[in-house]
Structure formats: structure tokens, C-alpha cells
Design an enzyme around this catalytic site. Structure first.
Site, mmCIF file in Angstrom:
data_model
loop_
_atom_site.group_PDB
_atom_site.id
_atom_site.type_symbol
_atom_site.label_atom_id
_atom_site.label_comp_id
_atom_site.label_asym_id
_atom_site.label_seq_id
_atom_site.Cartn_x
_atom_site.Cartn_y
_atom_site.Cartn_z
ATOM 1 N N LYS A 130 1.053 4.144 -2.900
ATOM 2 C CA LYS A 130 0.666 5.525 -2.594
ATOM 3 C C LYS A 130 1.847 6.489 -2.760
ATOM 4 O O LYS A 130 1.654 7.663 -3.083
ATOM 5 C CB LYS A 130 0.089 5.612 -1.177
ATOM 6 C CG LYS A 130 -1.252 4.871 -1.017
ATOM 7 C CD LYS A 130 -2.325 5.463 -1.897
ATOM 8 C CE LYS A 130 -3.680 4.832 -1.704
ATOM 9 N NZ LYS A 130 -4.704 5.409 -2.585
ATOM 10 N N TYR A 147 0.843 -1.206 0.000
ATOM 11 C CA TYR A 147 0.000 0.000 0.000
ATOM 12 C C TYR A 147 0.879 1.258 0.000
ATOM 13 O O TYR A 147 0.647 2.194 -0.785
ATOM 14 C CB TYR A 147 -0.902 -0.037 1.232
ATOM 15 C CG TYR A 147 -1.902 1.087 1.329
ATOM 16 C CD1 TYR A 147 -3.053 1.097 0.541
ATOM 17 C CD2 TYR A 147 -1.719 2.141 2.226
ATOM 18 C CE1 TYR A 147 -3.977 2.129 0.637
ATOM 19 C CE2 TYR A 147 -2.638 3.168 2.332
ATOM 20 C CZ TYR A 147 -3.773 3.162 1.542
ATOM 21 O OH TYR A 147 -4.690 4.191 1.638
HETATM 22 P P1 NAP Z 1 -13.546 2.392 0.551
HETATM 23 O O1 NAP Z 1 -14.576 2.928 1.494
HETATM 24 O O2 NAP Z 1 -13.038 1.005 0.750
HETATM 25 O O3 NAP Z 1 -14.146 2.512 -0.945
HETATM 26 C C1 NAP Z 1 -13.373 2.087 -2.039
HETATM 27 C C2 NAP Z 1 -14.077 2.452 -3.312
HETATM 28 O O4 NAP Z 1 -13.242 2.035 -4.412
HETATM 29 C C3 NAP Z 1 -15.403 1.741 -3.488
HETATM 30 O O5 NAP Z 1 -16.300 2.592 -4.150
HETATM 31 C C4 NAP Z 1 -15.042 0.539 -4.387
HETATM 32 O O6 NAP Z 1 -16.129 0.072 -5.206
HETATM 33 C C5 NAP Z 1 -13.988 1.182 -5.267
HETATM 34 N N1 NAP Z 1 -13.084 0.213 -5.877
HETATM 35 C C6 NAP Z 1 -12.342 -0.747 -5.288
HETATM 36 N N2 NAP Z 1 -11.629 -1.412 -6.215
HETATM 37 C C7 NAP Z 1 -11.931 -0.851 -7.420
HETATM 38 C C8 NAP Z 1 -11.538 -1.096 -8.750
HETATM 39 N N3 NAP Z 1 -10.656 -2.051 -9.066
HETATM 40 N N4 NAP Z 1 -12.074 -0.322 -9.737
HETATM 41 C C9 NAP Z 1 -12.966 0.655 -9.456
HETATM 42 N N5 NAP Z 1 -13.365 0.926 -8.214
HETATM 43 C C10 NAP Z 1 -12.860 0.185 -7.205
HETATM 44 O O7 NAP Z 1 -12.254 3.339 0.500
HETATM 45 P P2 NAP Z 1 -11.967 4.742 1.245
HETATM 46 O O8 NAP Z 1 -11.570 4.456 2.639
HETATM 47 O O9 NAP Z 1 -13.071 5.693 0.983
HETATM 48 O O10 NAP Z 1 -10.644 5.232 0.466
HETATM 49 C C11 NAP Z 1 -10.701 5.994 -0.729
HETATM 50 C C12 NAP Z 1 -9.293 6.367 -1.147
HETATM 51 O O11 NAP Z 1 -8.659 7.137 -0.131
HETATM 52 C C13 NAP Z 1 -8.388 5.166 -1.385
HETATM 53 O O12 NAP Z 1 -7.517 5.430 -2.472
HETATM 54 C C14 NAP Z 1 -7.618 5.051 -0.094
HETATM 55 O O13 NAP Z 1 -6.387 4.404 -0.262
HETATM 56 C C15 NAP Z 1 -7.450 6.522 0.283
HETATM 57 N N6 NAP Z 1 -7.241 6.737 1.711
HETATM 58 C C16 NAP Z 1 -8.203 6.394 2.635
HETATM 59 C C17 NAP Z 1 -7.970 6.614 4.000
HETATM 60 C C18 NAP Z 1 -8.990 6.283 5.046
HETATM 61 O O14 NAP Z 1 -8.725 6.465 6.238
HETATM 62 N N7 NAP Z 1 -10.179 5.820 4.689
HETATM 63 C C19 NAP Z 1 -6.736 7.160 4.398
HETATM 64 C C20 NAP Z 1 -5.805 7.476 3.447
HETATM 65 C C21 NAP Z 1 -6.051 7.281 2.099
HETATM 66 P P3 NAP Z 1 -17.112 -1.132 -4.709
HETATM 67 O O15 NAP Z 1 -17.995 -0.540 -3.633
HETATM 68 O O16 NAP Z 1 -17.872 -1.500 -5.932
HETATM 69 O O17 NAP Z 1 -16.215 -2.198 -4.183
#
Ligand code: NAP
Length: 250
Positions: A161, A157
Site C-alpha cells: 500500500k 500489506y
Molecule cells: P473485499 O471486500 O475483500 O473485496 C475484494 C475485492 O477484490 C473482491 O471483489 C474480490 O473479488 C477482488 N479481488 C481479490 N483478488 C483479486 C484479483 N487477484 N483480481 C481481481 N479481483 C480481485 O475488500 P475491501 O475491504 O472492499 O477492500 C477494497 C480495497 O480497499 C482493497 O484494496 C483494500 O486493501 C482497501 N482497503 C480496505 C479497507 C477496509 O477497511 N475494508 C481499509 C483500507 C484499505 P472476488 O469476490 O471474486 O474474490
């Protein structure tokens, strides 16, 4: 006039979490929204309806961000469905498959790198021609504080990133002369449905270690995405902005 009035934005991975929050914020701010997801059909339909209630055009596309050809097809479809322009791309789709290097399989590495990082190349390359023709565009890539700092148990990861950050700076240098901006957002600990399932004690320890003494919200990240998508950030490119409550402040 609303901040994104009349713009067309594509957001990858918007059926849940941060992407969903960004889609809502953009629609509320007047942007037409195309978004993608991988498998959450029902949630995507529901989001389409929510976004349309803001009076904008909104459509969800089932499209795997890790696949080069799917990104090409997606951009072609969005151009057709949304009248020819694409002003903003938010590369948000991402996953984790955490483990210590000793237990990390090749598949765990490949899946995370392809979905998190190759996806950013796929989408940026596919949208490039449209933005070059327009001589305008804003590309926003979701990285993480883990990409800036590293984290034990998340080498796949963190690498994906961190790779996004180098790509972001390079594209900013390459496409700046055409008024195409490219920036990265590095969220810290954002409280979502996922963190809601963790023991309260663990989450409280994380909060206590953050200078602002709270976890971030989806809205905290979406507000920055809104700024970077809007003309208010017209002279900002090649930057990584942390949304982390001061977590990485040394
Ligand atoms: P999340 O709630 O797990 O949602 C992930 C989203 O990505 C879902 O809509 C999922 O679709 C979609 N997805 C997964 N694999 C995919 C693919 N191969 N093609 C197209 N869509 C795909 O994630 P999140 O926590 O909101 O995170 C969003 C972004 O922010 C990510 O890049 C993550 O690394 C980054 N981030 C998050 C955090 C945090 O604390 N949450 C911190 C730092 C960075 P489905 O619903 O259809 O599976």
C-alpha cells in the site's frame, strides 16, 4: 446533469465491499461501469443487473488483477464493449495475508504484493495509451492508512500500500501534462461484512480510538472516489486523501 454522465469507468475487484460501493455510486451518477472480480461469479452477475437498473451500460469481467497479460486483455475488451473511451480507472482489488515477519512465507509476501501493487502497474500501463490519446483521464488507487503509517503483523500489506503511494505520485508527475490525473485514497477502518464478523467489543474499541467516534462506511470511501473521478477534482493530482475519521491526525 449527473456528476459522471456518459463517462466510462473501470473498477477492479467490485464484486464485494468498497469496490461494489464505488460501482454503485458511479452508476447512480451516470457512469457506464466495467468491473472485475476473481471468483464471485454470482455476485458479479447480480451487480451487473443492479448497475444496469440505473440506465447505464455495465459489465463484469473475470480477470486476475495481478496478471500483466490479463490487464492488457481487459482494457482491449472494455474498449471494444464500451465504444472506445476509458475515462476513469479505480484500482481497488486487494487482499490481506497478515502475519508477523517471523511467520510470513514468501508466498504470503508475493501474493499480497502482486495482487495489491503489481495490479496497479498492470492496469495503469494497459490504460495509458487510451488516456494519452484522449488527453484526459482519472486514475484512482486504493491504498490504506496502513500504507501511510505501517502496522505490526501487516508488513506485506503495508509495503504494497505504501508502494502504491510512490507509484501514484510518479504517474501524476509523468502524465500530468496530458491532463491525466492520478490520486490515492487511504481508507482507515471501514466497517464491511468482514468486520461484522468480529466481536462487537473489539470493533467498539476501534471506534472509540477514532476522533469521529465511528468506523467508516463504504459510502464514505465511494463519495471520495466519485469526487476524484469527476471534473470537480480537475485540478487535484498526485495526492493521497485519507478517509479515516481523523485516525491519522497527529
Ligand atoms: P473485499 O471486500 O475483500 O473485496 C475484494 C475485492 O477484490 C473482491 O471483489 C474480490 O473479488 C477482488 N479481488 C481479490 N483478488 C483479486 C484479483 N487477484 N483480481 C481481481 N479481483 C480481485 O475488500 P475491501 O475491504 O472492499 O477492500 C477494497 C480495497 O480497499 C482493497 O484494496 C483494500 O486493501 C482497501 N482497503 C480496505 C479497507 C477496509 O477497511 N475494508 C481499509 C483500507 C484499505 P472476488 O469476490 O471474486 O474474490
Amino acid at each position: 446533469m449527473k456528476l459522471l454522465e456518459g463517462k466510462v469507468a473501470i473498477i477492479t475487484g467490485a464484486s464485494r465491499g468498497i469496490g461494489r460501493g464505488i460501482a454503485q455510486k458511479f452508476a447512480q451518477s451516470g457512469s457506464h461501469v466495467a468491473f472485475t472480480y476473481l471468483s464471485s461469479d454470482e455476485k458479479a452477475k447480480q451487480l451487473e443487473n443492479e448497475l444496469r437498473a440505473f440506465g447505464v451500460v455495465a459489465k463484469g469481467y473475470k480477470s486476475d488483477a495481478s496478471k500483466f497479460d490479463s490487464a492488457e486483455q481487459l482494457i482491449a475488451d472494455v474498449i471494444q464493449d464500451f465504444g472506445g473511451r476509458i475515462d476513469v480507472v479505480v484500482n481497488n482489488a486487494g487482499i490481506t495475508k497478515d502475519n508477523l515477519l517471523m511467520r510470513m512465507t514468501e508466498d504470503m509476501w508475493d501474493d499480497v504484493v502482486n495482487i495489491n501493487m503489481k495490479s496497479v502497474f498492470n492496469m495503469t500501463k494497459a490504460v495509458q495509451r487510451t488516456m494519452l490519446k484522449q488527453r484526459e483521464g482519472s486514475i484512482i488507487n486504493l491504498s490504506s492508512v496502513v500504507g501511510v503509517k505501517g502496522n505490526a503483523g501487516q508488513s506485506n500489506y503495508a509495503a504494497s500500500k505504501a508502494g502504491i503511494l510512490g507509484f501514484t505520485r510518479s504517474i501524476a508527475l509523468e502524465l500530468g501534462s496530458r491532463n491525466i490525473r492520478c490520486n490515492a485514497i487511504a481508507p482507515g477502518f471501514i466497517e464491511t461484512e468482514m468486520t461484522g464478523k468480529l466481536p462487537e467489543e473489539t470493533v467498539q474499541q476501534w471506534r472509540d480510538a477514532i476522533p469521529l467516534k465511528r468506523g467508516g462506511t463504504v459510502d464514505d470511501v465511494a463519495n471520495l472516489a466519485l469526487f476524484l473521478a469527476s471534473d470537480m477534482s480537475g485540478y487535484i493530482t498526485g495526492q493521497t486523501l485519507n478517509v479515516d475519521g481523523g485516525m491519522l491526525t497527529s
